[in-house]
Design a protein around this motif. Structure first.
Motif, PDB file in Angstrom:
ATOM      1  N   LYS A   7       0.871  -1.185   0.000  1.00 51.12           N
ATOM      2  CA  LYS A   7       0.000   0.000   0.000  1.00 51.12           C
ATOM      3  C   LYS A   7       0.897   1.222   0.000  1.00 51.12           C
ATOM      4  O   LYS A   7       1.811   1.325   0.823  1.00 51.12           O
ATOM      5  CB  LYS A   7      -0.902   0.017   1.234  1.00 51.12           C
ATOM      6  CG  LYS A   7      -1.934   1.159   1.200  1.00 51.12           C
ATOM      7  CD  LYS A   7      -2.816   1.120   2.425  1.00 51.12           C
ATOM      8  CE  LYS A   7      -3.915   2.180   2.363  1.00 51.12           C
ATOM      9  NZ  LYS A   7      -4.972   1.846   1.405  1.00 51.12           N
ATOM     10  N   PHE A   8       0.650   2.120  -0.922  1.00 51.49           N
ATOM     11  CA  PHE A   8       1.448   3.348  -1.013  1.00 51.49           C
ATOM     12  C   PHE A   8       0.739   4.439  -0.217  1.00 51.49           C
ATOM     13  O   PHE A   8      -0.449   4.680  -0.387  1.00 51.49           O
ATOM     14  CB  PHE A   8       1.669   3.730  -2.476  1.00 51.49           C
ATOM     15  CG  PHE A   8       2.548   2.732  -3.177  1.00 51.49           C
ATOM     16  CD1 PHE A   8       3.930   2.841  -3.121  1.00 51.49           C
ATOM     17  CD2 PHE A   8       1.991   1.649  -3.842  1.00 51.49           C
ATOM     18  CE1 PHE A   8       4.745   1.895  -3.718  1.00 51.49           C
ATOM     19  CE2 PHE A   8       2.801   0.693  -4.444  1.00 51.49           C
ATOM     20  CZ  PHE A   8       4.182   0.821  -4.391  1.00 51.49           C
ATOM     21  N   VAL A   9       1.499   5.064   0.704  1.00 52.85           N
ATOM     22  CA  VAL A   9       0.876   5.885   1.734  1.00 52.85           C
ATOM     23  C   VAL A   9       1.353   7.340   1.706  1.00 52.85           C
ATOM     24  O   VAL A   9       1.031   8.113   2.594  1.00 52.85           O
ATOM     25  CB  VAL A   9       1.129   5.284   3.137  1.00 52.85           C
ATOM     26  CG1 VAL A   9       0.407   3.947   3.266  1.00 52.85           C
ATOM     27  CG2 VAL A   9       2.617   5.095   3.396  1.00 52.85           C
ATOM     28  N   SER A  10       2.132   7.728   0.686  1.00 51.87           N
ATOM     29  CA  SER A  10       2.563   9.121   0.478  1.00 51.87           C
ATOM     30  C   SER A  10       3.386   9.679   1.630  1.00 51.87           C
ATOM     31  O   SER A  10       3.384  10.879   1.877  1.00 51.87           O
ATOM     32  CB  SER A  10       1.350  10.033   0.220  1.00 51.87           C
ATOM     33  OG  SER A  10       0.618   9.548  -0.872  1.00 51.87           O
ATOM     34  N   GLN A  11       4.057   8.801   2.367  1.00 53.40           N
ATOM     35  CA  GLN A  11       5.006   9.256   3.386  1.00 53.40           C
ATOM     36  C   GLN A  11       6.054   8.158   3.601  1.00 53.40           C
ATOM     37  O   GLN A  11       5.745   6.969   3.510  1.00 53.40           O
ATOM     38  CB  GLN A  11       4.305   9.609   4.701  1.00 53.40           C
ATOM     39  CG  GLN A  11       3.364   8.556   5.233  1.00 53.40           C
ATOM     40  CD  GLN A  11       2.629   9.015   6.482  1.00 53.40           C
ATOM     41  OE1 GLN A  11       2.982  10.002   7.100  1.00 53.40           O
ATOM     42  NE2 GLN A  11       1.600   8.279   6.863  1.00 53.40           N
ATOM     43  N   LYS A  12       7.282   8.584   3.820  1.00 49.59           N
ATOM     44  CA  LYS A  12       8.342   7.622   4.103  1.00 49.59           C
ATOM     45  C   LYS A  12       8.084   7.002   5.470  1.00 49.59           C
ATOM     46  O   LYS A  12       7.884   7.722   6.448  1.00 49.59           O
ATOM     47  CB  LYS A  12       9.708   8.311   4.101  1.00 49.59           C
ATOM     48  CG  LYS A  12      10.150   8.807   2.732  1.00 49.59           C
ATOM     49  CD  LYS A  12      11.518   9.460   2.829  1.00 49.59           C
ATOM     50  CE  LYS A  12      11.971   9.992   1.483  1.00 49.59           C
ATOM     51  NZ  LYS A  12      13.284  10.675   1.580  1.00 49.59           N
ATOM     52  N   SER A  36       6.409   7.887  10.616  1.00 51.09           N
ATOM     53  CA  SER A  36       7.032   8.374   9.387  1.00 51.09           C
ATOM     54  C   SER A  36       8.239   9.256   9.697  1.00 51.09           C
ATOM     55  O   SER A  36       8.454   9.669  10.841  1.00 51.09           O
ATOM     56  CB  SER A  36       6.021   9.138   8.538  1.00 51.09           C
ATOM     57  OG  SER A  36       5.674  10.375   9.156  1.00 51.09           O
ATOM     58  N   ASN A  39       9.351  13.755   6.255  1.00 52.89           N
ATOM     59  CA  ASN A  39       8.199  14.328   5.559  1.00 52.89           C
ATOM     60  C   ASN A  39       7.945  15.728   6.101  1.00 52.89           C
ATOM     61  O   ASN A  39       8.391  16.068   7.195  1.00 52.89           O
ATOM     62  CB  ASN A  39       6.951  13.461   5.787  1.00 52.89           C
ATOM     63  CG  ASN A  39       7.160  12.027   5.328  1.00 52.89           C
ATOM     64  OD1 ASN A  39       7.283  11.745   4.148  1.00 52.89           O
ATOM     65  ND2 ASN A  39       7.231  11.116   6.298  1.00 52.89           N
ATOM     66  N   ASN A  42       5.235  14.736   9.886  1.00 53.54           N
ATOM     67  CA  ASN A  42       5.300  13.314  10.225  1.00 53.54           C
ATOM     68  C   ASN A  42       4.109  12.901  11.072  1.00 53.54           C
ATOM     69  O   ASN A  42       3.513  13.723  11.762  1.00 53.54           O
ATOM     70  CB  ASN A  42       6.614  13.014  10.957  1.00 53.54           C
ATOM     71  CG  ASN A  42       7.802  13.151  10.033  1.00 53.54           C
ATOM     72  OD1 ASN A  42       7.877  12.475   9.010  1.00 53.54           O
ATOM     73  ND2 ASN A  42       8.738  14.028  10.378  1.00 53.54           N
ATOM     74  N   GLU A 369       7.774   4.934   0.314  1.00 57.41           N
ATOM     75  CA  GLU A 369       6.453   5.366   0.785  1.00 57.41           C
ATOM     76  C   GLU A 369       5.424   4.240   0.676  1.00 57.41           C
ATOM     77  O   GLU A 369       4.263   4.457   0.373  1.00 57.41           O
ATOM     78  CB  GLU A 369       5.983   6.623   0.036  1.00 57.41           C
ATOM     79  CG  GLU A 369       6.979   7.776   0.162  1.00 57.41           C
ATOM     80  CD  GLU A 369       6.469   9.096  -0.397  1.00 57.41           C
ATOM     81  OE1 GLU A 369       5.484   9.075  -1.169  1.00 57.41           O
ATOM     82  OE2 GLU A 369       7.042  10.141  -0.041  1.00 57.41           O
ATOM     83  N   ALA A 370       5.898   3.014   0.946  1.00 58.13           N
ATOM     84  CA  ALA A 370       5.020   1.843   0.864  1.00 58.13           C
ATOM     85  C   ALA A 370       5.072   1.046   2.153  1.00 58.13           C
ATOM     86  O   ALA A 370       6.090   1.007   2.840  1.00 58.13           O
ATOM     87  CB  ALA A 370       5.422   0.953  -0.303  1.00 58.13           C
TER      88      ALA A 370
END
Length: 379
Positions: A7-12, A36, A39, A42, A369-370
């Motif tokens: 799942k890609f969550v748009s944050q490291k 996270s 970012n 966070n 970001e996953a």
């Protein structure tokens, strides 16, 4: 190993942790937390995997982890640990340690407790101080132990405003991680390749034991203790090597295993099946190490995409260990040593920063970001 879902969550993602299941419960892991880093803003987040991998009512496939709730976190999340079923402890790059409380009724997170200046640098000859990252935490209810870049060790208790015990100059280098050996004893790893054991029953500020890698002082980044044999410890560091230690025997590792091509960020024994161990790395890899006795008779095999390559590993000679049950990780005969290694992720380029295992479930978080999850580790 079956399906692993991304799942890609748009944050490291810097940290991933399963919420523990209640003792004696038959339920499997269903909820995990993430933190996270790097970012603009966070967050600490709580996720549910629900009916993972089952068909939904529309005949589709449910492979998605659902966000339950999240909360803003000041600074990078450097470590994350569940304190109990409802509380999560987060370590910050600002030196702050925060306890977040989950409210399942309305699915929110709130700040339950905070130690804002748990870790800080002081300037010699002046009274000024600046924050130092809190790099690691370990929890054993009601206690929380934190370590930091400032070389400080704190012992906190839930619902106490001040630290119960602080060892100010525990280390002249950065402490990177901490784990409990037994309840009064902790073990830390530092940036010059040392393991140090501390006994909170002793009043002094000196470790009760120091172990170290010989030669190059390779920074150690992570540590985990065998869940059943408390003298067996695994560490990983900047060179990507996996080291197995017996803290009763000498001051050097029992085994050094060639592993990742870059920094090893985390190592975890499986909590209920500790012949299995998991590591992740800056090189983008996530590995499952199987040292169980039923592995076929072959040298350390590395599986990826159907190919097998040999991994070299050197094992230092140690005195015979007189013990009725010798941990499979303490094998000192290279000819008998059998470890099977499986890569769990497709070829990646960005760092896998964190992983956690519980029962048949694994979760990991990456700089891509996953978040990756599987519920079928051993199938």
């Amino acid at each position: 190993m079956e399906e692993i879902y991304a799942k890609f969550v748009s944050q490291k993602i810097s940290k991933t942790r399963w919420r523990p299941v209640p003792p004696g419960s038959l339920q499997t892991a269903e909820t995990f937390a993430t933190g996270s880093w790097d970012n603009e803003e966070n967050r600490v987040s709580l996720w549910s995997i629900g009916d993972f991998g089952n068909s939904d009512s529309d005949g589709g496939f449910e492979g998605d982890h659902q966000l339950l709730c999240d909360i803003k976190h000041h600074g990078d999340v450097m470590d994350l640990q569940f304190f109990d079923q409802e509380r999560i402890v987060a370590a910050s790059s600002t030196g702050c340690v925060t306890v977040f409380l989950h409210h399942p009724n309305n699915q929110t997170l709130s700040v339950s407790q905070q130690w804002t200046a748990a870790h800080y640098h002081t300037s010699p000859g002046s009274h000024s101080c600046c924050s130092a990252p809190c790099t690691g935490i370990v929890c054993s209810n009601p206690e929380i132990v934190t370590v930091g870049e400032d070389g400080r060790i704190n012992l906190f208790r839930a619902d106490h405003k001040e630290a119960v015990r602080t060892i100010d100059n525990a280390d002249s280098s950065t402490l990177h991680a901490v784990t409990f050996l037994r309840t009064p004893e902790i073990l830390t790893v530092n940036s010059i390749g040392q393991l140090k054991i501390w006994d909170f029953r002793q009043q002094g500020n000196e470790p009760s034991q120091i172990l170290s890698l010989t030669g190059d002082r390779v920074p150690l980044h992570c540590v985990d203790r065998h869940p059943n044999q408390q003298h067996v410890v695994a560490t990983g560091g900047q060179d990507g090597m996996l080291s197995i230690w017996d803290v009763r025997q000498g001051i050097m590792p029992v085994s050094l295993l060639k592993a990742h091509e870059a920094e090893m960020w985390e190592v975890h024994f499986h909590p209920s099946n500790p012949d299995h161990l998991f590591t992740c790395s800056e090189d983008g890899s996530l590995w499952h190490w199987d040292a169980s006795t039923d592995v076929p008779e072959k040298s350390s095999l590395f599986h990826q995409g159907g190919r097998s390559t040999f991994l070299s590993h050197s094992i230092s000679n140690q005195a015979n260990i007189h013990q009725s049950v010798i941990s499979s990780w303490l094998s000192t005969d290279p000819a008998r040593d059998r470890i099977e290694i499986t890569s769990l992720l497709p070829n990646m380029t960005l760092s896998v920063n964190s992983l956690d295992v519980l029962g048949p479930c694994l979760v990991c978080g990456t700089d891509a970001e996953a978040i990756y999850v599987t519920r079928q580790l051993f199938s």
